[in-house]
Enzyme design. Structure first.
Site, PDB file in Angstrom:
ATOM      1  N   PRO A   9      34.969  34.951  41.047  1.00 13.47           N
ATOM      2  CA  PRO A   9      36.088  36.080  41.553  1.00 13.47           C
ATOM      3  C   PRO A   9      36.701  36.916  40.504  1.00 13.47           C
ATOM      4  O   PRO A   9      36.805  36.598  39.491  1.00 13.47           O
ATOM      5  CB  PRO A   9      37.203  35.222  42.091  1.00 13.47           C
ATOM      6  CG  PRO A   9      36.720  33.813  41.440  1.00 13.47           C
ATOM      7  CD  PRO A   9      35.444  33.867  41.256  1.00 13.47           C
ATOM      8  N   ASN A  10      37.115  38.080  40.820  1.00 11.51           N
ATOM      9  CA  ASN A  10      37.778  39.206  40.245  1.00 11.51           C
ATOM     10  C   ASN A  10      36.584  39.914  39.303  1.00 11.51           C
ATOM     11  O   ASN A  10      37.018  40.971  38.630  1.00 11.51           O
ATOM     12  CB  ASN A  10      38.925  38.786  39.709  1.00 11.51           C
ATOM     13  CG  ASN A  10      39.884  38.156  40.487  1.00 11.51           C
ATOM     14  OD1 ASN A  10      40.315  39.069  41.207  1.00 11.51           O
ATOM     15  ND2 ASN A  10      40.384  36.995  40.136  1.00 11.51           N
ATOM     16  N   ARG A  17      40.441  45.405  35.730  1.00 12.35           N
ATOM     17  CA  ARG A  17      41.322  44.110  35.484  1.00 12.35           C
ATOM     18  C   ARG A  17      41.352  43.978  34.000  1.00 12.35           C
ATOM     19  O   ARG A  17      40.464  44.073  33.270  1.00 12.35           O
ATOM     20  CB  ARG A  17      40.759  42.846  35.851  1.00 12.35           C
ATOM     21  CG  ARG A  17      39.442  42.254  35.509  1.00 12.35           C
ATOM     22  CD  ARG A  17      38.726  41.173  36.054  1.00 12.35           C
ATOM     23  NE  ARG A  17      39.625  39.985  35.644  1.00 12.35           N
ATOM     24  CZ  ARG A  17      39.196  38.866  35.859  1.00 12.35           C
ATOM     25  NH1 ARG A  17      38.022  38.418  35.931  1.00 12.35           N
ATOM     26  NH2 ARG A  17      39.995  37.908  35.418  1.00 12.35           N
ATOM     27  N   TYR A  22      39.115  42.246  29.107  1.00 13.77           N
ATOM     28  CA  TYR A  22      37.610  42.312  29.598  1.00 13.77           C
ATOM     29  C   TYR A  22      37.089  43.753  29.306  1.00 13.77           C
ATOM     30  O   TYR A  22      35.835  43.829  29.643  1.00 13.77           O
ATOM     31  CB  TYR A  22      37.581  41.905  31.218  1.00 13.77           C
ATOM     32  CG  TYR A  22      38.253  40.454  31.423  1.00 13.77           C
ATOM     33  CD1 TYR A  22      37.340  39.576  30.966  1.00 13.77           C
ATOM     34  CD2 TYR A  22      39.436  40.387  32.299  1.00 13.77           C
ATOM     35  CE1 TYR A  22      37.931  38.331  31.332  1.00 13.77           C
ATOM     36  CE2 TYR A  22      39.945  39.331  32.434  1.00 13.77           C
ATOM     37  CZ  TYR A  22      39.240  38.180  31.888  1.00 13.77           C
ATOM     38  OH  TYR A  22      39.710  36.693  32.185  1.00 13.77           O
ATOM     39  N   ASN A  73      28.750  33.045  35.472  1.00 13.78           N
ATOM     40  CA  ASN A  73      30.384  33.109  35.078  1.00 13.78           C
ATOM     41  C   ASN A  73      31.145  32.924  36.268  1.00 13.78           C
ATOM     42  O   ASN A  73      31.308  33.752  37.244  1.00 13.78           O
ATOM     43  CB  ASN A  73      30.728  34.543  34.577  1.00 13.78           C
ATOM     44  CG  ASN A  73      32.073  34.560  34.134  1.00 13.78           C
ATOM     45  OD1 ASN A  73      32.947  33.633  34.259  1.00 13.78           O
ATOM     46  ND2 ASN A  73      32.383  35.717  33.496  1.00 13.78           N
ATOM     47  N   ALA A  76      37.500  32.106  37.522  1.00 15.41           N
ATOM     48  CA  ALA A  76      38.592  31.171  37.518  1.00 15.41           C
ATOM     49  C   ALA A  76      38.205  29.964  38.320  1.00 15.41           C
ATOM     50  O   ALA A  76      38.677  28.680  37.797  1.00 15.41           O
ATOM     51  CB  ALA A  76      39.674  31.621  38.449  1.00 15.41           C
ATOM     52  N   ASP A  86      28.666  20.183  41.315  1.00 22.74           N
ATOM     53  CA  ASP A  86      27.848  19.476  42.128  1.00 22.74           C
ATOM     54  C   ASP A  86      26.788  20.342  42.422  1.00 22.74           C
ATOM     55  O   ASP A  86      25.343  19.769  42.651  1.00 22.74           O
ATOM     56  CB  ASP A  86      28.503  18.938  43.051  1.00 22.74           C
ATOM     57  CG  ASP A  86      29.538  17.889  43.067  1.00 22.74           C
ATOM     58  OD1 ASP A  86      29.659  17.319  41.706  1.00 22.74           O
ATOM     59  OD2 ASP A  86      30.349  17.445  43.836  1.00 22.74           O
ATOM     60  N   GLU A  97      26.375  28.833  31.215  1.00 21.10           N
ATOM     61  CA  GLU A  97      27.561  29.292  31.545  1.00 21.10           C
ATOM     62  C   GLU A  97      28.145  30.354  30.588  1.00 21.10           C
ATOM     63  O   GLU A  97      27.785  30.343  29.475  1.00 21.10           O
ATOM     64  CB  GLU A  97      28.539  28.065  31.193  1.00 21.10           C
ATOM     65  CG  GLU A  97      30.215  28.456  31.500  1.00 21.10           C
ATOM     66  CD  GLU A  97      31.038  27.370  30.874  1.00 21.10           C
ATOM     67  OE1 GLU A  97      30.421  26.327  30.352  1.00 21.10           O
ATOM     68  OE2 GLU A  97      32.101  27.332  31.160  1.00 21.10           O
ATOM     69  N   HIS A  99      31.192  33.398  29.536  1.00 19.70           N
ATOM     70  CA  HIS A  99      32.554  34.161  29.916  1.00 19.70           C
ATOM     71  C   HIS A  99      32.611  35.355  29.080  1.00 19.70           C
ATOM     72  O   HIS A  99      31.803  35.432  27.960  1.00 19.70           O
ATOM     73  CB  HIS A  99      33.555  33.252  29.354  1.00 19.70           C
ATOM     74  CG  HIS A  99      33.649  31.896  30.502  1.00 19.70           C
ATOM     75  ND1 HIS A  99      34.001  31.781  31.544  1.00 19.70           N
ATOM     76  CD2 HIS A  99      33.085  30.643  29.882  1.00 19.70           C
ATOM     77  CE1 HIS A  99      33.898  30.726  31.931  1.00 19.70           C
ATOM     78  NE2 HIS A  99      33.201  29.969  31.092  1.00 19.70           N
ATOM     79  N   SER A 101      35.303  36.652  27.838  1.00 24.93           N
ATOM     80  CA  SER A 101      36.282  36.661  26.989  1.00 24.93           C
ATOM     81  C   SER A 101      36.311  35.156  26.297  1.00 24.93           C
ATOM     82  O   SER A 101      35.298  34.363  26.743  1.00 24.93           O
ATOM     83  CB  SER A 101      37.587  36.336  27.620  1.00 24.93           C
ATOM     84  OG  SER A 101      38.025  35.262  28.436  1.00 24.93           O
ATOM     85  N   ARG A 106      42.194  31.164  24.634  1.00 24.22           N
ATOM     86  CA  ARG A 106      43.578  31.613  25.659  1.00 24.22           C
ATOM     87  C   ARG A 106      44.170  30.273  26.295  1.00 24.22           C
ATOM     88  O   ARG A 106      44.437  29.418  25.546  1.00 24.22           O
ATOM     89  CB  ARG A 106      42.546  32.352  26.917  1.00 24.22           C
ATOM     90  CG  ARG A 106      41.817  33.593  26.251  1.00 24.22           C
ATOM     91  CD  ARG A 106      41.169  34.325  27.563  1.00 24.22           C
ATOM     92  NE  ARG A 106      42.094  34.789  28.358  1.00 24.22           N
ATOM     93  CZ  ARG A 106      41.584  35.083  29.607  1.00 24.22           C
ATOM     94  NH1 ARG A 106      40.277  35.462  30.017  1.00 24.22           N
ATOM     95  NH2 ARG A 106      42.520  35.785  30.331  1.00 24.22           N
ATOM     96  N   ARG A 110      42.903  27.046  30.780  1.00 27.00           N
ATOM     97  CA  ARG A 110      41.468  27.471  30.597  1.00 27.00           C
ATOM     98  C   ARG A 110      40.546  26.681  29.840  1.00 27.00           C
ATOM     99  O   ARG A 110      39.293  26.927  29.630  1.00 27.00           O
ATOM    100  CB  ARG A 110      41.401  29.039  30.232  1.00 27.00           C
ATOM    101  CG  ARG A 110      42.045  30.057  31.098  1.00 27.00           C
ATOM    102  CD  ARG A 110      41.758  31.376  30.611  1.00 27.00           C
ATOM    103  NE  ARG A 110      42.943  32.186  31.200  1.00 27.00           N
ATOM    104  CZ  ARG A 110      43.010  32.927  32.299  1.00 27.00           C
ATOM    105  NH1 ARG A 110      41.766  32.887  33.172  1.00 27.00           N
ATOM    106  NH2 ARG A 110      43.817  33.594  32.917  1.00 27.00           N
TER     107      ARG A 110
HETATM  108  C1  DQA Z   1      36.400  34.480  32.358  1.00 30.68           C
HETATM  109  C2  DQA Z   1      37.362  33.710  31.762  1.00 30.68           C
HETATM  110  C3  DQA Z   1      38.347  32.919  33.091  1.00 30.68           C
HETATM  111  O1  DQA Z   1      39.151  32.044  32.572  1.00 30.68           O
HETATM  112  C4  DQA Z   1      38.926  33.961  33.983  1.00 30.68           C
HETATM  113  O2  DQA Z   1      39.577  33.235  34.990  1.00 30.68           O
HETATM  114  C5  DQA Z   1      38.004  34.968  34.451  1.00 30.68           C
HETATM  115  C6  DQA Z   1      36.972  35.361  33.477  1.00 30.68           C
HETATM  116  C7  DQA Z   1      35.476  35.426  31.548  1.00 30.68           C
HETATM  117  O3  DQA Z   1      34.599  35.798  32.037  1.00 30.68           O
HETATM  118  O4  DQA Z   1      36.168  35.448  30.471  1.00 30.68           O
HETATM  119  O5  DQA Z   1      38.246  35.433  35.837  1.00 30.68           O
HETATM  120  O6  DQA Z   1      35.424  33.556  33.105  1.00 30.68           O
END
Ligand code: DQA
Length: 141
Positions: A9-10, A17, A22, A73, A76, A86, A97, A99, A101, A106, A110
């Site tokens: 998401p996002n 954003r 980011y 990624n 959230a 799962d 995995e 990210h 950031s 943070r 998180r």
């Molecule tokens: C994120 C870090 C997460 O905590 C956050 O909710 C995101 C982006 C990152 O790429 O840094 O949406 O996954």
């Protein structure tokens, strides 16, 4: 070799954003940068982005059996989703995995990552570089 990149998401709002966290580059820029590196490495790469948890679970399930690696990624959902954890465990595809950031520095909420225990590595805090390093790891594995 086929790699699937999944963004939660996002992540479609990259560039808009919280640019102080980011950056100003967009989701399309991220796709272009990964496509370029994949071409250089000679691997097939595809992309899924969704704001919906179930769609992300579906994408992981549909990656089996043809994908050789997943870069995810979960955004959230990293911090909340047992369902995504799962799904990764269920398909057994090597998963990294990532990210943008540095989540370690943070908010307290998180600091939990459900998916991490099912992943072969985690890259964070390097912007697009987190994804590039994940791609290189999967290709060299
Ligand atoms: C994120 C870090 C997460 O905590 C956050 O909710 C995101 C982006 C990152 O790429 O840094 O949406 O996954």
């Amino acid at each position: 070799m086929k790699i699937l990149v999944i963004n939660g998401p996002n992540m479609n709002l990259l560039g808009l954003r919280e640019p102080d966290i980011y950056g100003r580059q967009t989701y399309a820029d991220l796709v272009a940068a990964l496509q370029k590196r994949a071409d250089e490495l000679g691997v097939e790469i595809s992309f899924v982005q969704s704001n919906h948890e179930g769609d992300l679970v579906d994408a992981i399930q549909q990656a089996y059996p043809e994908m050789d690696g997943i870069i995810i990624n979960p955004a959230a959902y990293t911090h909340t989703s047992v369902a995504i954890l799962d799904a990764v465990k269920a398909v057994g595809i090597p998963t990294v995995e990532v990210h943008m950031s540095d989540v370690k520095s943070r908010d307290d909420f998180r600091q939990v990552s459900y998916i991490r225990q099912a992943c072969i590595a985690t890259f964070m805090g390097k912007g697009f570089g987190s994804y590039i390093e994940a791609l290189e790891l999967l290709v060299n594995k």
